[in-house]
Scaffold this motif. Structure first.
Motif, PDB file in Angstrom:
ATOM      1  N   ILE A   1       0.837  -1.204   0.000  1.00  0.00           N
ATOM      2  CA  ILE A   1       0.000   0.000   0.000  1.00  0.00           C
ATOM      3  C   ILE A   1       0.867   1.247   0.000  1.00  0.00           C
ATOM      4  N   THR A   2       1.938   1.213   0.765  1.00  0.00           N
ATOM      5  CA  THR A   2       2.800   2.404   0.885  1.00  0.00           C
ATOM      6  C   THR A   2       3.296   2.886  -0.468  1.00  0.00           C
ATOM      7  N   SER A   3       3.708   1.971  -1.321  1.00  0.00           N
ATOM      8  CA  SER A   3       4.223   2.356  -2.636  1.00  0.00           C
ATOM      9  C   SER A   3       3.140   2.983  -3.502  1.00  0.00           C
ATOM     10  N   GLY A   4       1.885   2.621  -3.272  1.00  0.00           N
ATOM     11  CA  GLY A   4       0.785   3.196  -4.031  1.00  0.00           C
ATOM     12  C   GLY A   4       0.366   4.560  -3.534  1.00  0.00           C
ATOM     13  N   VAL A   5       0.830   4.929  -2.344  1.00  0.00           N
ATOM     14  CA  VAL A   5       0.486   6.227  -1.747  1.00  0.00           C
ATOM     15  C   VAL A   5       1.579   7.259  -1.989  1.00  0.00           C
ATOM     16  N   ALA A   6       2.837   6.822  -1.976  1.00  0.00           N
ATOM     17  CA  ALA A   6       3.970   7.747  -2.129  1.00  0.00           C
ATOM     18  C   ALA A   6       4.129   8.216  -3.575  1.00  0.00           C
ATOM     19  N   ASN A   7       4.554   9.481  -3.702  1.00  0.00           N
ATOM     20  CA  ASN A   7       4.917  10.055  -5.010  1.00  0.00           C
ATOM     21  C   ASN A   7       3.808   9.938  -6.062  1.00  0.00           C
ATOM     22  N   GLN A   8       2.588  10.220  -5.637  1.00  0.00           N
ATOM     23  CA  GLN A   8       1.451  10.196  -6.561  1.00  0.00           C
ATOM     24  C   GLN A   8       1.004  11.628  -6.858  1.00  0.00           C
ATOM     25  N   ARG A   9       0.678  11.898  -8.131  1.00  0.00           N
ATOM     26  CA  ARG A   9       0.276  13.250  -8.519  1.00  0.00           C
ATOM     27  C   ARG A   9      -1.151  13.583  -8.093  1.00  0.00           C
ATOM     28  N   LEU A  10      -1.927  12.577  -7.757  1.00  0.00           N
ATOM     29  CA  LEU A  10      -3.290  12.790  -7.270  1.00  0.00           C
ATOM     30  C   LEU A  10      -3.245  13.167  -5.797  1.00  0.00           C
ATOM     31  N   GLY A  11      -4.131  14.087  -5.375  1.00  0.00           N
ATOM     32  CA  GLY A  11      -4.212  14.471  -3.969  1.00  0.00           C
ATOM     33  C   GLY A  11      -4.448  13.255  -3.085  1.00  0.00           C
ATOM     34  N   ILE A  12      -3.891  13.268  -1.889  1.00  0.00           N
ATOM     35  CA  ILE A  12      -3.917  12.088  -1.031  1.00  0.00           C
ATOM     36  C   ILE A  12      -5.338  11.677  -0.642  1.00  0.00           C
ATOM     37  N   LYS A  13      -6.237  12.633  -0.389  1.00  0.00           N
ATOM     38  CA  LYS A  13      -7.595  12.226  -0.008  1.00  0.00           C
ATOM     39  C   LYS A  13      -8.311  11.567  -1.182  1.00  0.00           C
ATOM     40  N   ALA A  14      -8.188  12.159  -2.367  1.00  0.00           N
ATOM     41  CA  ALA A  14      -8.803  11.563  -3.557  1.00  0.00           C
ATOM     42  C   ALA A  14      -8.249  10.161  -3.791  1.00  0.00           C
ATOM     43  N   LEU A  15      -6.977   9.991  -3.481  1.00  0.00           N
ATOM     44  CA  LEU A  15      -6.319   8.687  -3.644  1.00  0.00           C
ATOM     45  C   LEU A  15      -6.902   7.652  -2.680  1.00  0.00           C
TER      46      LEU A  15
ATOM     47  N   ASN B   1       2.281  14.019  -4.113  1.00  0.00           N
ATOM     48  CA  ASN B   1       3.680  13.595  -4.048  1.00  0.00           C
ATOM     49  C   ASN B   1       4.170  13.384  -2.616  1.00  0.00           C
ATOM     50  N   LEU B   2       3.468  12.563  -1.859  1.00  0.00           N
ATOM     51  CA  LEU B   2       3.893  12.282  -0.487  1.00  0.00           C
ATOM     52  C   LEU B   2       5.253  11.593  -0.484  1.00  0.00           C
ATOM     53  N   THR B   3       6.067  11.918   0.513  1.00  0.00           N
ATOM     54  CA  THR B   3       7.347  11.248   0.668  1.00  0.00           C
ATOM     55  C   THR B   3       7.104   9.822   1.173  1.00  0.00           C
ATOM     56  N   ASN B   4       8.124   9.004   1.119  1.00  0.00           N
ATOM     57  CA  ASN B   4       7.987   7.623   1.618  1.00  0.00           C
ATOM     58  C   ASN B   4       7.659   7.610   3.111  1.00  0.00           C
ATOM     59  N   LYS B   5       8.235   8.560   3.830  1.00  0.00           N
ATOM     60  CA  LYS B   5       7.974   8.646   5.262  1.00  0.00           C
ATOM     61  C   LYS B   5       6.518   9.012   5.526  1.00  0.00           C
ATOM     62  N   GLN B   6       5.993   9.983   4.782  1.00  0.00           N
ATOM     63  CA  GLN B   6       4.593  10.380   4.939  1.00  0.00           C
ATOM     64  C   GLN B   6       3.656   9.236   4.554  1.00  0.00           C
TER      65      GLN B   6
ATOM     66  N   ILE C   1      -2.296  22.663  11.494  1.00  0.00           N
ATOM     67  CA  ILE C   1      -1.367  21.528  11.484  1.00  0.00           C
ATOM     68  C   ILE C   1      -1.382  20.761  10.159  1.00  0.00           C
ATOM     69  N   GLN C   2      -2.409  21.014   9.338  1.00  0.00           N
ATOM     70  CA  GLN C   2      -2.511  20.330   8.048  1.00  0.00           C
ATOM     71  C   GLN C   2      -2.260  21.339   6.920  1.00  0.00           C
ATOM     72  N   LYS C   3      -1.016  21.697   6.753  1.00  0.00           N
ATOM     73  CA  LYS C   3      -0.653  22.725   5.786  1.00  0.00           C
ATOM     74  C   LYS C   3      -0.312  22.106   4.427  1.00  0.00           C
ATOM     75  N   LEU C   4      -0.762  22.778   3.383  1.00  0.00           N
ATOM     76  CA  LEU C   4      -0.501  22.302   2.019  1.00  0.00           C
ATOM     77  C   LEU C   4       0.873  22.781   1.566  1.00  0.00           C
ATOM     78  N   ARG C   5       1.742  21.830   1.249  1.00  0.00           N
ATOM     79  CA  ARG C   5       3.079  22.157   0.766  1.00  0.00           C
ATOM     80  C   ARG C   5       3.112  21.961  -0.743  1.00  0.00           C
ATOM     81  N   LYS C   6       3.137  23.067  -1.474  1.00  0.00           N
ATOM     82  CA  LYS C   6       3.043  23.001  -2.934  1.00  0.00           C
ATOM     83  C   LYS C   6       4.284  22.404  -3.577  1.00  0.00           C
ATOM     84  N   SER C   7       5.465  22.729  -3.045  1.00  0.00           N
ATOM     85  CA  SER C   7       6.709  22.201  -3.609  1.00  0.00           C
ATOM     86  C   SER C   7       7.190  21.044  -2.753  1.00  0.00           C
ATOM     87  N   GLN C   8       6.819  19.858  -3.151  1.00  0.00           N
ATOM     88  CA  GLN C   8       7.199  18.672  -2.386  1.00  0.00           C
ATOM     89  C   GLN C   8       7.418  17.510  -3.336  1.00  0.00           C
TER      90      GLN C   8
END
Length: 203
Positions: free
Chosen positions: A1-15, A46-51, A116-123
């Motif tokens: 699952i982690t690999s399907g969540v990390a580094n995706q161009r779709l927003g995380i909630k939509a994902l 584009n979540l990092t692997n850690k996120q 606490i839930q800030k949008l980081r555009k350059s990530q």
């Protein structure tokens, strides 16, 4: 699952809400709860692997606790966003008194604590596409366009010269004769005008 969540161009909630992309069975409030506990904006891409790892861990934890609470007929933990989100989309507070607001994300209403839930555009992958790098990439395009314009101008001049050079000797003679005839005609016309003026003045 982690690999399907990390580094995706779709927003995380939509994902998370897409039942075919990563995991099925995640509903709206569960996705909001996961992102709230992870302190990630629902539109973050584009979540990092850690996120991504944190998202998967919290998703498993929240689902396990929710199932256990339902089995025991107990309320969900008071620290969860779930206990404070049902305000009919009116601003509220979370368990720590932080402002709770609502926005549209992934096609659904999302409860979010902006502090606490800030949008980081350059990530992630987006970070390498901004700044000086893009300016450097743009410079050669301008130079290339200028070079193309100069080549076209040279080509046009060369074409004119080729047309003149390719005229046959007979055509050159005809042009020269035509030009000479035109010049002689102009001279004769001027002389005729002068004689007419002289005669008119004498009368």
């Amino acid at each position: 699952i982690t690999s399907g969540v990390a580094n995706q161009r779709l927003g995380i909630k939509a994902l998370l809400l897409d039942q075919k992309r990563v995991v099925s069975g995640v509903g709206n409030w569960v996705a909001d709860e996961v992102l709230y506990q992870c302190e990630i904006h629902p539109d973050q891409r584009n979540l990092t692997n850690k996120q991504a790892t944190t998202v998967v861990k919290n998703l498993n934890s929240i689902l396990s606790i929710a199932v256990e609470c339902l089995n025991q007929y107990q309320a969900y933990p008071e620290t969860w966003l779930f206990s404070y989100r049902w305000t009919k989309k009116k601003p509220g507070k979370d368990h720590k008194g932080r402002n709770l607001t609502f926005l549209q994300s992934g096609g659904r209403t999302s409860a979010i604590v902006m502090s606490i839930q800030k949008l980081r555009k350059s990530q992630g992958q987006d970070a390498g596409k901004s700044g000086k790098r893009s300016n450097k990439d743009a410079a050669p395009v301008k130079n290339e366009s200028a070079a193309n314009a100069q080549e076209k101008a040279k080509g046009a001049k060369k074409t004119k010269r080729e047309i003149i050079d390719n005229i046959s000797p007979d055509q050159k003679k005809k042009r020269e004769k035509s030009a000479s005839t035109s010049e002689n005609g102009d001279l004769n016309f001027r002389r005729s005008r002068r004689l007419a003026n002289i005669r008119h003045a004498g009368n």
